[in-house]
Design an enzyme around this catalytic site. Structure first.
Site, PDB file in Angstrom:
ATOM      1  N   ASP A 158       0.846  -1.265   0.099  1.00 53.99           N
ATOM      2  CA  ASP A 158      -0.706  -0.158   0.512  1.00 53.99           C
ATOM      3  C   ASP A 158       0.915   1.182  -0.433  1.00 53.99           C
ATOM      4  OD1 ASP A 158      -2.435   1.515  -0.562  1.00 53.99           O
ATOM      5  OD2 ASP A 158      -2.892   1.680   1.981  1.00 53.99           O
ATOM      6  N   ASN A 211     -11.126  -2.734  -5.921  1.00 55.52           N
ATOM      7  CA  ASN A 211     -10.143  -1.589  -6.523  1.00 55.52           C
ATOM      8  C   ASN A 211     -10.638  -1.305  -7.753  1.00 55.52           C
ATOM      9  OD1 ASN A 211      -6.507  -3.068  -5.271  1.00 55.52           O
ATOM     10  ND2 ASN A 211      -8.028  -0.712  -4.162  1.00 55.52           N
TER      11      ASN A 211
HETATM   12  C1  IPE Z   1      -5.196  -2.927  -0.317  1.00 54.80           C
HETATM   13  O1  IPE Z   1      -4.770  -1.807  -0.451  1.00 54.80           O
HETATM   14  C2  IPE Z   1      -5.841  -3.656  -1.349  1.00 54.80           C
HETATM   15  C3  IPE Z   1      -3.564  -3.737  -1.987  1.00 54.80           C
HETATM   16  C4  IPE Z   1      -2.692  -3.310  -2.038  1.00 54.80           C
HETATM   17  C5  IPE Z   1      -3.989  -4.375  -3.567  1.00 54.80           C
HETATM   18  P1  IPE Z   1      -6.489   0.108  -0.534  1.00 54.80           P
HETATM   19  O2  IPE Z   1      -5.543   1.040  -0.548  1.00 54.80           O
HETATM   20  O3  IPE Z   1      -7.381  -0.848  -2.005  1.00 54.80           O
HETATM   21  O4  IPE Z   1      -7.178  -0.886   0.616  1.00 54.80           O
HETATM   22  P2  IPE Z   1      -7.512   0.700   1.998  1.00 54.80           P
HETATM   23  O5  IPE Z   1      -8.399   1.625   0.587  1.00 54.80           O
HETATM   24  O6  IPE Z   1      -6.540   1.475   2.054  1.00 54.80           O
HETATM   25  O7  IPE Z   1      -8.402  -0.102   2.477  1.00 54.80           O
HETATM   26  C1  IPE Z   2      -1.496  -0.173  -3.122  1.00 50.85           C
HETATM   27  O1  IPE Z   2      -1.687   1.777  -3.611  1.00 50.85           O
HETATM   28  C2  IPE Z   2      -1.756  -0.132  -4.522  1.00 50.85           C
HETATM   29  C3  IPE Z   2      -2.939  -0.332  -5.613  1.00 50.85           C
HETATM   30  C4  IPE Z   2      -3.944  -0.669  -3.688  1.00 50.85           C
HETATM   31  C5  IPE Z   2      -2.937  -0.850  -6.860  1.00 50.85           C
HETATM   32  P1  IPE Z   2      -2.663   2.567  -3.388  1.00 50.85           P
HETATM   33  O2  IPE Z   2      -3.033   3.214  -5.110  1.00 50.85           O
HETATM   34  O3  IPE Z   2      -3.739   2.251  -2.505  1.00 50.85           O
HETATM   35  O4  IPE Z   2      -1.827   3.371  -2.426  1.00 50.85           O
HETATM   36  P2  IPE Z   2      -2.755   4.997  -1.630  1.00 50.85           P
HETATM   37  O5  IPE Z   2      -2.951   4.085  -0.445  1.00 50.85           O
HETATM   38  O6  IPE Z   2      -3.339   5.476  -2.944  1.00 50.85           O
HETATM   39  O7  IPE Z   2      -1.460   6.185  -1.412  1.00 50.85           O
HETATM   40 MG    MG Z   3      -4.022   2.046  -0.280  1.00 52.30          MG
END
Ligand code: IPE
Ligand code: IPE
Ligand code: MG
Length: 247
Positions: free
Chosen positions: A27, A75
């Site tokens: 993340d 996502n």
């Molecule tokens: C979890 O991260 C999913 C992945 C790393 C693929 P998200 O960014 O989607 O989760 P939330 O929204 O912080 O719970």
């Molecule tokens: C994790 O990074 C990657 C995926 C969930 C695909 P994020 O895109 O969730 O990054 P933040 O949480 O917005 O920083």
């Molecule tokens: Mg995230």
């Protein structure tokens, strides 16, 4: 190469106490980009370099299973532009890594709703899984369109169908039978779950499988995560006492 006092080296690890299975919630790509006034996609691009680094490090350390949460069922609700960029990045990643995976004896597996992924991505996945299917040193498991709840719903549907066809007696259902109907059948539960970027939540990842997993949350944003930090986390993991509910 000398390491700084805060960093851990591979030699400091107890090779008899390594986690067999590490799972990572990668993340913080968006925040990494935002801090640099870049768009979120640049964060995902940089994040895929971190994936490369961590896969290599786990293979070198001797981890048997590495599961990476790359795209959740939730996502799909992100802006179309971002979803498309993530899918094309995934395809590029598979194409560029296939040779190295073959050479390094790494097997690729996927968990999640593979049929929801774009055709081109599915093709790349099948191609890499086929090319690596006899590899034995490490299994890399990509969680794609993965959600723990969707996985459990699917398991219930499968078991319920077996009951309907008289193949399963409801009174004989065991935890092993449940585990056998999840995407992760024949993969041991994770010993260690790492989440980057500081969020204290599991975000629908491996809900059944992490019952007794050690959890480590680091504030580091995923694109900045590296081998050194992984080694430090492993050192911390080895200092923990796993009790599994016993004394
Ligand atoms: C979890 O991260 C999913 C992945 C790393 C693929 P998200 O960014 O989607 O989760 P939330 O929204 O912080 O719970
Ligand atoms: C994790 O990074 C990657 C995926 C969930 C695909 P994020 O895109 O969730 O990054 P933040 O949480 O917005 O920083
Ligand atoms: Mg995230």
């Amino acid at each position: 190469m000398n390491s700084s006092p805060s960093s851990a080296s591979l030699a400091e690890l107890d090779t008899t106490k390594l986690p067999a299975h590490i799972a990572i919630i990668m993340d913080g790509n968006g925040r990494w980009a935002k801090k640099r006034l870049l768009n979120r996609v640049s964060g995902h691009e940089k994040g895929s370099d971190a994936v490369r680094t961590v896969v290599r490090a786990c293979r070198e350390i001797g981890v048997s299973y590495l599961t990476l949460y790359a795209f959740s069922t939730e996502n799909w609700q992100r802006p179309r532009f971002e979803v498309e960029a993530l899918m094309s990045l995934l395809k590029r990643f598979l194409e560029s890594e296939q040779n190295e995976m073959v050479e390094n004896n790494i097997r690729l597996r996927v968990i999640g709703q593979v049929d929801r992924l774009p055709e081109k991505v599915q093709e790349a996945l099948h191609q890499t899984m086929k090319a690596t299917r006899d590899n034995t040193a490490m299994t890399l498991i990509l969680a794609l369109s993965y959600g723990g709840r969707a996985e459990i719903v699917r398991m219930v549907q499968e078991v319920a169908n077996k009951i309907r066809h008289g193949e399963v007696d409801p009174d004989s259902i065991t935890a092993e039978m449940v585990a056998d109907h999840l995407y992760t059948r024949d993969i041991p539960d994770p010993d260690l779950l790492i989440r980057t970027s500081g969020e204290m939540r599991v975000s629908n990842f491996l809900l059944w499988q992490i019952a007794y997993t050690e959890i480590f949350v680091t504030p580091t944003l995923w694109p900045d995560f590296n081998r050194d930090e992984l080694l430090q986390i492993l050192k911390d993991y080895q200092s923990r006492e796993r009790r599994f509910g016993q004394v």
